[in-house]
Design a protein around this motif. Structure first.
Motif, PDB file in Angstrom:
ATOM      1  N   MET A 117     -12.493   6.601  28.064  1.00 20.34           N
ATOM      2  CA  MET A 117     -13.794   5.968  27.960  1.00 20.34           C
ATOM      3  C   MET A 117     -13.818   5.169  26.666  1.00 20.34           C
ATOM      4  O   MET A 117     -13.423   5.669  25.621  1.00 20.34           O
ATOM      5  N   MET A 118     -14.266   3.925  26.781  1.00 17.81           N
ATOM      6  CA  MET A 118     -14.370   3.066  25.610  1.00 17.81           C
ATOM      7  C   MET A 118     -15.832   2.924  25.246  1.00 17.81           C
ATOM      8  O   MET A 118     -16.661   2.605  26.096  1.00 17.81           O
ATOM      9  N   CYS A 119     -16.149   3.165  23.992  1.00 21.03           N
ATOM     10  CA  CYS A 119     -17.486   2.975  23.455  1.00 21.03           C
ATOM     11  C   CYS A 119     -17.373   1.837  22.446  1.00 21.03           C
ATOM     12  O   CYS A 119     -16.516   1.885  21.562  1.00 21.03           O
ATOM     13  N   ILE A 120     -18.217   0.819  22.594  1.00 16.18           N
ATOM     14  CA  ILE A 120     -18.061  -0.378  21.774  1.00 16.18           C
ATOM     15  C   ILE A 120     -19.421  -0.899  21.321  1.00 16.18           C
ATOM     16  O   ILE A 120     -20.385  -0.882  22.079  1.00 16.18           O
ATOM     17  N   TRP A 121     -19.465  -1.336  20.068  1.00 21.23           N
ATOM     18  CA  TRP A 121     -20.659  -1.945  19.491  1.00 21.23           C
ATOM     19  C   TRP A 121     -20.235  -3.268  18.891  1.00 21.23           C
ATOM     20  O   TRP A 121     -19.257  -3.342  18.146  1.00 21.23           O
ATOM     21  N   TRP A 122     -20.978  -4.315  19.210  1.00 25.18           N
ATOM     22  CA  TRP A 122     -20.580  -5.640  18.761  1.00 25.18           C
ATOM     23  C   TRP A 122     -21.793  -6.500  18.469  1.00 25.18           C
ATOM     24  O   TRP A 122     -22.904  -6.180  18.853  1.00 25.18           O
ATOM     25  N   ASP A 123     -21.527  -7.591  17.777  1.00 24.72           N
ATOM     26  CA  ASP A 123     -22.554  -8.582  17.492  1.00 24.72           C
ATOM     27  C   ASP A 123     -21.939  -9.958  17.668  1.00 24.72           C
ATOM     28  O   ASP A 123     -20.821 -10.075  18.181  1.00 24.72           O
ATOM     29  N   GLN A 124     -22.629 -11.001  17.226  1.00 27.10           N
ATOM     30  CA  GLN A 124     -22.126 -12.355  17.463  1.00 27.10           C
ATOM     31  C   GLN A 124     -20.869 -12.678  16.680  1.00 27.10           C
ATOM     32  O   GLN A 124     -20.191 -13.660  16.977  1.00 27.10           O
ATOM     33  N   LEU A 125     -20.506 -11.852  15.715  1.00 19.65           N
ATOM     34  CA  LEU A 125     -19.280 -12.084  14.951  1.00 19.65           C
ATOM     35  C   LEU A 125     -18.082 -11.346  15.532  1.00 19.65           C
ATOM     36  O   LEU A 125     -16.954 -11.592  15.153  1.00 19.65           O
ATOM     37  N   GLY A 126     -18.336 -10.429  16.431  1.00 21.05           N
ATOM     38  CA  GLY A 126     -17.250  -9.675  17.045  1.00 21.05           C
ATOM     39  C   GLY A 126     -17.539  -8.193  17.089  1.00 21.05           C
ATOM     40  O   GLY A 126     -18.670  -7.746  16.888  1.00 21.05           O
ATOM     41  N   VAL A 127     -16.505  -7.413  17.326  1.00 23.37           N
ATOM     42  CA  VAL A 127     -16.649  -5.965  17.430  1.00 23.37           C
ATOM     43  C   VAL A 127     -16.874  -5.387  16.036  1.00 23.37           C
ATOM     44  O   VAL A 127     -16.133  -5.675  15.100  1.00 23.37           O
ATOM     45  N   VAL A 128     -17.909  -4.590  15.916  1.00 24.65           N
ATOM     46  CA  VAL A 128     -18.198  -3.897  14.657  1.00 24.65           C
ATOM     47  C   VAL A 128     -17.455  -2.572  14.644  1.00 24.65           C
ATOM     48  O   VAL A 128     -16.848  -2.196  13.654  1.00 24.65           O
ATOM     49  N   TYR A 129     -17.482  -1.882  15.783  1.00 23.39           N
ATOM     50  CA  TYR A 129     -16.866  -0.562  15.855  1.00 23.39           C
ATOM     51  C   TYR A 129     -16.613  -0.217  17.318  1.00 23.39           C
ATOM     52  O   TYR A 129     -17.396  -0.568  18.189  1.00 23.39           O
ATOM     53  N   TYR A 130     -15.504   0.449  17.575  1.00 21.41           N
ATOM     54  CA  TYR A 130     -15.274   0.973  18.920  1.00 21.41           C
ATOM     55  C   TYR A 130     -14.446   2.247  18.820  1.00 21.41           C
ATOM     56  O   TYR A 130     -13.767   2.506  17.839  1.00 21.41           O
TER      57      TYR A 130
END
Length: 175
Positions: A23-36
């Motif tokens: 399972m992949m958990c991912i958090w991102w914004d307009q600049l890219g992935v912040v953390y996964y």
């Protein structure tokens, strides 16, 4: 900032295949992935695990996006309503962060950038991949994320307009 939880069947067709779902958990914004995170095959999302992930996300934001914190902690967080995400400890922790949590519109796969664009693209690319270990998988994900630079810049910018249409319509389809 978005979060989604796809399950991807990662396997190798050899006799000694490494057949696991991660399972992949991912958090991102307009600049890219912040953390996964790629969860271990035996892990599932609980309120406690999600709260821990939010703690790690908060640290990653402070390291990777210090300008957010220099603007009075103005972080706008798009959170879906999965059970672990709305657990009381998670809600309490989000209150301590003082992030603005956007209301969750009715599910519509074409509105959620992670579901519709990010993971659809990932699934298509993964269909041709075979991994023999967790480490190989993590390396591939790191490289794949780097290749999605344009996605993050473009999709997050269109999200406010999409949400302005979807939230009032309560998930109804429209042109």
């Amino acid at each position: 900032m978005g979060t989604t939880w796809p399950r991807v069947n990662i396997h190798n067709k050899t006799e000694y295949s490494w057949k696991k779902k991660l399972m992949m958990c991912i958090w991102w914004d307009q600049l890219g992935v912040v953390y996964y995170e790629l969860l271990n095959p035996s892990e599932t999302i609980t309120g406690t695990l999600y709260q821990t992930q939010l703690m790690r996300l908060s640290r990653a934001l402070k390291e990777k996006r210090p300008r957010y914190y220099s603007r009075c902690n103005k972080i706008i967080f798009l959170l879906d309503n999965a059970r672990p995400h709305v657990a009381v400890p998670v809600k309490n922790y989000l209150n301590t962060l003082d992030w603005e949590v956007l209301p969750h519109p009715s599910y519509s796969p074409d509105i959620w950038p992670s579901d519709y664009h990010l993971f659809r693209s990932m699934a298509h690319t993964l269909s041709e991949q075979r991994f023999t270990s967790y480490e190989d998988t993590k390396k591939w994900v790191d490289l794949w994320i780097v290749s999605k630079d344009k996605f993050f810049r473009l999709e997050i910018r269109t999200l406010p307009e999409k949400l302005k249409k979807v939230v009032p319509s309560e998930g109804q389809y429209f042109d």
